[in-house]
Motif scaffolding. Sequence first.
Motif, PDB file in Angstrom:
ATOM      1  N   LYS A 130       0.859  -1.188   0.000  1.00 55.04           N
ATOM      2  CA  LYS A 130       0.000   0.000   0.000  1.00 55.04           C
ATOM      3  C   LYS A 130       0.894   1.236   0.000  1.00 55.04           C
ATOM      4  N   LEU A 131       0.710   2.081  -1.005  1.00 54.77           N
ATOM      5  CA  LEU A 131       1.530   3.278  -1.193  1.00 54.77           C
ATOM      6  C   LEU A 131       0.653   4.510  -1.072  1.00 54.77           C
ATOM      7  N   ASP A 132       0.953   5.390  -0.135  1.00 55.49           N
ATOM      8  CA  ASP A 132       0.208   6.637   0.034  1.00 55.49           C
ATOM      9  C   ASP A 132       0.981   7.792  -0.577  1.00 55.49           C
ATOM     10  N   LYS A 133       0.261   8.709  -1.207  1.00 56.80           N
ATOM     11  CA  LYS A 133       0.892   9.888  -1.793  1.00 56.80           C
ATOM     12  C   LYS A 133       1.377  10.848  -0.699  1.00 56.80           C
ATOM     13  N   ILE A 134       2.443  11.562  -1.014  1.00 49.64           N
ATOM     14  CA  ILE A 134       2.938  12.623  -0.145  1.00 49.64           C
ATOM     15  C   ILE A 134       2.672  13.952  -0.850  1.00 49.64           C
ATOM     16  N   GLY A 135       2.008  14.877  -0.178  1.00 51.39           N
ATOM     17  CA  GLY A 135       1.697  16.165  -0.788  1.00 51.39           C
ATOM     18  C   GLY A 135       0.364  16.145  -1.508  1.00 51.39           C
TER      19      GLY A 135
END
Length: 233
Positions: free
Chosen positions: A129-134
């Motif tokens: 699971k990859l969450d966006k930064i910004g």
Amino acid sequence: MKKLNNSGFSMVQIMMAAGMMGLLSLGVMKIMENQRKSANAIKSSAQAHSFYLEAKAYMARPGYCKKNFNGLKVGEGDEFVLEDILKSNGKTLYKKGQILNQSLRLTSISTANYEKDTEFSALMDLRFKLDKIGNSYGAKGYTRILKLNLTLDKDGAIKDCTTFGASSGAAFDGTPAANNIQEGLKDLHSGKKSAESEKVKSFLEKNAALKEMNKNIKTMNDMNKKMEEMFKD
């Protein structure tokens, strides 16, 4: 009679001009913010795809998958969470909470959908699971799933594994490497032709949503240039 300043403009005209300049400034800021969000969306999506290809290539290499799952006995429907993924030499490859290319955070690593297909083989999903930064448009993150092909021993424990349908080579050909995506986007939007911009362009052509985002960025860039010319005059 309207009161004029030394330049011959009335106070009403000056106030109207100031108001229009304020609206133009807000418009430019909004355009720039939309452009930044669209660029971030394209960048994070491309990097999530690049991460998937990288992880698939690593887990297909001899010893990598085995290092993480050897000896594990899994039952039908069992799911479990991992803190990290190790290289064949025992060093950390991916770790929960890891920042990837300044635009994605690896928030979880887990397995799911274990299914035994023969006495000595099974299939299982490895999920990242990859969450966006910004700030950016679109979803808040991505889930990338590797299908693992498991070899079992006589007791049903995992003896070895690899990514399903994987070849032994790395699978990066034709896709933009994560560390070159930003440069490729800059070159593409400025009209500069480079190896990086061509790779990004090829990637965008395969994704309708990202292609449309890139089209919008180009439109906003054109508007910015026209506004810059207006202010010069």
